[in-house]
Scaffold this motif. Sequence first.
Motif, PDB file in Angstrom:
ATOM      1  N   LEU A  81       0.420  -1.198   0.187  1.00 17.61           N
ATOM      2  CA  LEU A  81      -0.389  -0.260   0.110  1.00 17.61           C
ATOM      3  C   LEU A  81       1.053   1.256   0.521  1.00 17.61           C
ATOM      4  O   LEU A  81       1.765   1.397  -0.092  1.00 17.61           O
ATOM      5  N   VAL A  82       0.915   2.821  -0.509  1.00 16.31           N
ATOM      6  CA  VAL A  82       1.118   3.637  -0.932  1.00 16.31           C
ATOM      7  C   VAL A  82       0.017   4.819  -0.149  1.00 16.31           C
ATOM      8  O   VAL A  82      -1.411   4.976  -0.981  1.00 16.31           O
ATOM      9  N   LYS A  83       0.391   5.212   0.800  1.00 19.44           N
ATOM     10  CA  LYS A  83      -0.247   6.588   1.300  1.00 19.44           C
ATOM     11  C   LYS A  83       0.177   7.408   1.951  1.00 19.44           C
ATOM     12  O   LYS A  83       1.169   8.363   1.931  1.00 19.44           O
ATOM     13  N   ARG A  84      -0.742   8.425   1.731  1.00 20.15           N
ATOM     14  CA  ARG A  84      -0.454  10.244   1.668  1.00 20.15           C
ATOM     15  C   ARG A  84      -0.484  10.430   3.821  1.00 20.15           C
ATOM     16  O   ARG A  84      -1.359   9.778   4.076  1.00 20.15           O
ATOM     17  N   GLY A 120      -1.388  11.688   6.905  1.00 20.27           N
ATOM     18  CA  GLY A 120      -2.968  12.135   6.919  1.00 20.27           C
ATOM     19  C   GLY A 120      -4.175  11.083   6.799  1.00 20.27           C
ATOM     20  O   GLY A 120      -4.715  10.996   6.843  1.00 20.27           O
ATOM     21  N   GLU A 121      -3.721  10.315   5.999  1.00 18.40           N
ATOM     22  CA  GLU A 121      -5.022   9.266   5.315  1.00 18.40           C
ATOM     23  C   GLU A 121      -5.452   8.287   6.655  1.00 18.40           C
ATOM     24  O   GLU A 121      -4.162   8.168   7.532  1.00 18.40           O
ATOM     25  N   LYS A 122      -6.708   7.830   6.215  1.00 10.78           N
ATOM     26  CA  LYS A 122      -6.559   6.332   7.385  1.00 10.78           C
ATOM     27  C   LYS A 122      -6.995   5.880   6.216  1.00 10.78           C
ATOM     28  O   LYS A 122      -6.976   5.244   5.637  1.00 10.78           O
ATOM     29  N   VAL A 123      -5.642   4.454   7.464  1.00  9.03           N
ATOM     30  CA  VAL A 123      -4.999   3.520   6.536  1.00  9.03           C
ATOM     31  C   VAL A 123      -6.306   2.066   7.455  1.00  9.03           C
ATOM     32  O   VAL A 123      -6.062   2.167   8.880  1.00  9.03           O
ATOM     33  N   PHE A 124      -6.203   0.737   6.882  1.00 11.29           N
ATOM     34  CA  PHE A 124      -6.497  -0.087   7.911  1.00 11.29           C
ATOM     35  C   PHE A 124      -6.437  -1.529   7.065  1.00 11.29           C
ATOM     36  O   PHE A 124      -5.508  -1.797   5.976  1.00 11.29           O
ATOM     37  N   LEU A 125      -5.821  -2.087   7.859  1.00  8.46           N
ATOM     38  CA  LEU A 125      -4.907  -3.534   7.939  1.00  8.46           C
ATOM     39  C   LEU A 125      -5.935  -4.591   8.104  1.00  8.46           C
ATOM     40  O   LEU A 125      -5.714  -4.907   9.209  1.00  8.46           O
ATOM     41  N   GLU A 126      -6.613  -5.136   7.227  1.00  8.13           N
ATOM     42  CA  GLU A 126      -7.390  -6.539   7.456  1.00  8.13           C
ATOM     43  C   GLU A 126      -6.433  -7.848   7.909  1.00  8.13           C
ATOM     44  O   GLU A 126      -5.398  -8.096   6.596  1.00  8.13           O
ATOM     45  N   CYS A 127      -6.687  -8.574   8.397  1.00  8.68           N
ATOM     46  CA  CYS A 127      -6.364  -9.693   8.441  1.00  8.68           C
ATOM     47  C   CYS A 127      -7.072 -11.358   8.474  1.00  8.68           C
ATOM     48  O   CYS A 127      -8.107 -10.199   9.999  1.00  8.68           O
ATOM     49  N   VAL A 128      -7.138 -12.051   7.896  1.00  7.79           N
ATOM     50  CA  VAL A 128      -8.050 -13.353   8.416  1.00  7.79           C
ATOM     51  C   VAL A 128      -6.998 -14.142   8.534  1.00  7.79           C
ATOM     52  O   VAL A 128      -6.401 -15.028   7.893  1.00  7.79           O
ATOM     53  N   GLN A 129      -7.637 -14.983   9.700  1.00  8.42           N
ATOM     54  CA  GLN A 129      -7.365 -16.714   9.856  1.00  8.42           C
ATOM     55  C   GLN A 129      -8.363 -17.910  10.099  1.00  8.42           C
ATOM     56  O   GLN A 129      -9.860 -17.458  10.216  1.00  8.42           O
ATOM     57  N   ASP A 130      -7.742 -18.363   9.093  1.00  7.53           N
ATOM     58  CA  ASP A 130      -8.526 -19.907   9.522  1.00  7.53           C
ATOM     59  C   ASP A 130      -8.507 -21.374  10.031  1.00  7.53           C
ATOM     60  O   ASP A 130      -9.276 -22.130   9.929  1.00  7.53           O
TER      61      ASP A 130
END
Lengths: 112, 112
Positions: free
Chosen positions: B11-14, B16-26
């Motif tokens: 991901l490349v963000k600027r 002040g931006e809001k960033v979401f990182l998602e993680c899922v385990q099975d």
Amino acid sequence: DQQVKQNSPSLSVQEGRISILNCDYTNSMFDYFLWYKKYPAEGPTFLISISSIKDKNEDGRFTVFLNKSAKHLSLHIVPSQPGDSAVYFCAASDSGDYKLSFGAGTTVTVRA
Amino acid sequence: DVKVTQSSRYLVKRTGEKVFLECVQDMDHENMFWYRQDPGLGLRLIYFSYDVKMKEKGDIPEGYSVSREKKERFSLILESASTNQTSMYLCASSGGAPGELFFGEGSRLTVL
């Protein structure tokens, strides 16, 4: 302040020879120690562990030694193979706790 | 085969931006963790969770928050991204032996 220290950032070894990676810790509550291996662009994977009730644990080519009085552990890889080229992280925990404290890592390069 | 999946590899963000990182385990694991990996510093724990709706601060929680609404999903949130949050972010889960974490492949975040 880091509680787990790997003072050698890199190690180069010839194929077939022994690789020795060192790790020191400062927290006397730590009683479970692990080594993780990480290839580029992949997550770390568990390699081997040792409980503080032991001073040695062996799994194939990998052996971990623990010296509790010195708060020191080491990972021996014998014989080293090109596929062992990776970053190795030492980690520790209080066995009553699931979270780990990691060292900075040692990059191992195995030369053909 | 067990799996921890992180939604974004790069991901490349600027600033002040809001960033979401998602993680899922099975793997139906109770415990989930967010670490960041930086050269010379190894893996540092940001936040962890031992149960749904539960969260605990790790060693470097400042500037981050997390959400665990479902057992399989653990999200890391950067409310206002800053350049010093440029890093590799690693999600992990565990449910068996303490300390044996299963990691995702990582999300490399660059904040400009």
